[in-house]
Write an enzyme that holds these catalytic residues in place. Structure first.
Site, PDB file in Angstrom:
ATOM      1  N   CYS A  81       0.802  -1.225   0.000  1.00 19.00           N
ATOM      2  CA  CYS A  81       0.000   0.000   0.000  1.00 19.00           C
ATOM      3  C   CYS A  81       0.832   1.271   0.000  1.00 19.00           C
ATOM      4  CB  CYS A  81      -0.934   0.003   1.210  1.00 19.00           C
ATOM      5  SG  CYS A  81      -0.064   0.051   2.796  1.00 19.00           S
ATOM      6  N   GLN A  82       2.146   1.194   0.127  1.00 18.49           N
ATOM      7  CA  GLN A  82       2.949   2.409   0.298  1.00 18.49           C
ATOM      8  C   GLN A  82       2.703   3.471  -0.781  1.00 18.49           C
ATOM      9  OE1 GLN A  82       3.999  -0.662   0.808  1.00 18.49           O
ATOM     10  NE2 GLN A  82       5.596  -0.791   2.355  1.00 18.49           N
TER      11      GLN A  82
END
Length: 346
Positions: A81-82
């Site tokens: 998800c970064q």
């Protein structure tokens, strides 16, 4: 009813896989670039094989051969998800190596056309073009798509985390199950970790190597002794406050160097939740940050979940990363139950 068989892309230590298995889904394989996740994934998820491979190098034909014949195929892909996180907005995310992973997942769906698909990510994923391309591609291929933000405590997670969940089906209409809890009976920090053995900062439980707390400096020990559950560093005497917090730009950052509250869900568990200064990760009562085991249990991993072999040394950074990056097990179970319910009514 036919069995659902799943492949878990970006599987990590197995949070989603474990939840799917608990719901009644058979998981046959998981793929991840982090080789250190192999033991945790395979030891705790019997029958699921870990493949240390980059999803961007996979071919749909090869994945298809891993499914048993006659089952309903589920392809799960919770891409890191970064790139979509609010923490990334100061970076040039267009050049982030993780940015194309959702496109790689979409390409595999195009090649395989599995009957079921699921994807989970941070809520901000919906702000990005790659996500809308992903959804459009599914719809163009005849998938019915359900996608919304899920508040984790509604589904039995003792953690105030919100996640965006997508489930899609070629079999028929699909939707997520109704919440299993109301705010008055949300699972709390006390419910989850209240019975674990007491620890001092820097101490390890002799019966569980993962129930280990990071050490604290003398200054941070003074700070945590002054902290109250649910409070902030604004409660401290002036001589204990950090220099950055004295500035006007830092006064709003209150959820660091803080204790959790016993009778509420915890804050979102991150990859560095073992550090007192990294968020509201102070134990509600004991003078230390939460242990790795406590972080894992707040992510709804069973207390017995093994992240490394008993003979291996426990490293905070590597195991903290496995725990913080995982899909909460209870969320994985809710996803599995939603898929099973949808196909049973089709």
């Amino acid at each position: 009813m036919k069995k659902i068989c799943a492949i878990d892309l970006f599987c990590g230590a197995g949070g989603l896989t474990h939840g799917l298995i608990k719901s009644g889904v058979d998981v046959v394989a998981g793929f991840d670039i982090e080789a250190s996740c192999k033991h945790a994934y395979e030891h705790n998820n019997k029958g699921a094989v870990f493949y240390n491979e980059d999803v961007q190098n996979l071919k749909g034909y090869d994945l298809g051969k891993l499914y048993p014949s006659g089952c309903i195929r589920l392809l799960a892909g919770c891409a890191p998800c970064q790139p979509f996180s609010t923490y990334s907005q100061g970076r040039d995310v267009k050049n982030d190596k993780k940015w194309p992973l959702l496109y790689a997942f979409s390409s595999l769906i195009d090649e395989m056309l599995p009957e079921l698909v699921t994807m989970e990510n941070v809520p901000d994923v919906t702000r990005h073009e790659v996500y809308h391309d992903f959804v459009s591609s599914l719809e163009e291929k005849g998938y019915k798509v359900w996608a919304k933000k899920i508040y984790c405590p509604d589904y039995g997670m003792p953690q105030g985390r919100s996640r965006h969940v997508l489930i899609a089906s070629k079999i028929g209409e699909i939707k997520f199950i109704k919440p299993t809890r109301l705010p008055r009976n949300y699972k709390t920090v006390r419910d989850t970790i209240g019975r674990l053995p007491k620890l001092e900062a820097g101490q390890k439980d002799e019966k569980d190597s993962l129930h280990v707390a990071a050490g604290l400096s003398l200054l941070n020990m003074k700070r945590i002794r002054t902290s109250r559950p649910g409070g902030t560093w604004h409660d401290w005497p002036e001589d204990l406050k950090a220099e950055c917090h004295r500035k006007s730009s830092g006064r709003g950052y209150v959820s660091v160097y803080a204790r959790m509250s016993w009778d509420e869900p915890s804050p979102t568990i991150t990859t560095q939740s073992y550090g007192y200064g990294n968020g509201r990760f102070g134990h509600p009562q004991q003078h230390r940050a939460i242990s790795l085991r406590e972080a894992a249990m707040l992510q709804t991993f069973p207390k017995s979940y093994q992240f490394v072999k008993p003979s291996e040394k426990v490293y905070f950074s590597s195991i903290g990363k496995m725990i913080g990056n995982a899909v909460p097990v209870a969320l994985g179970k809710a996803i599995g139950k939603s898929l099973l319910k949808s196909i049973s009514s089709s």
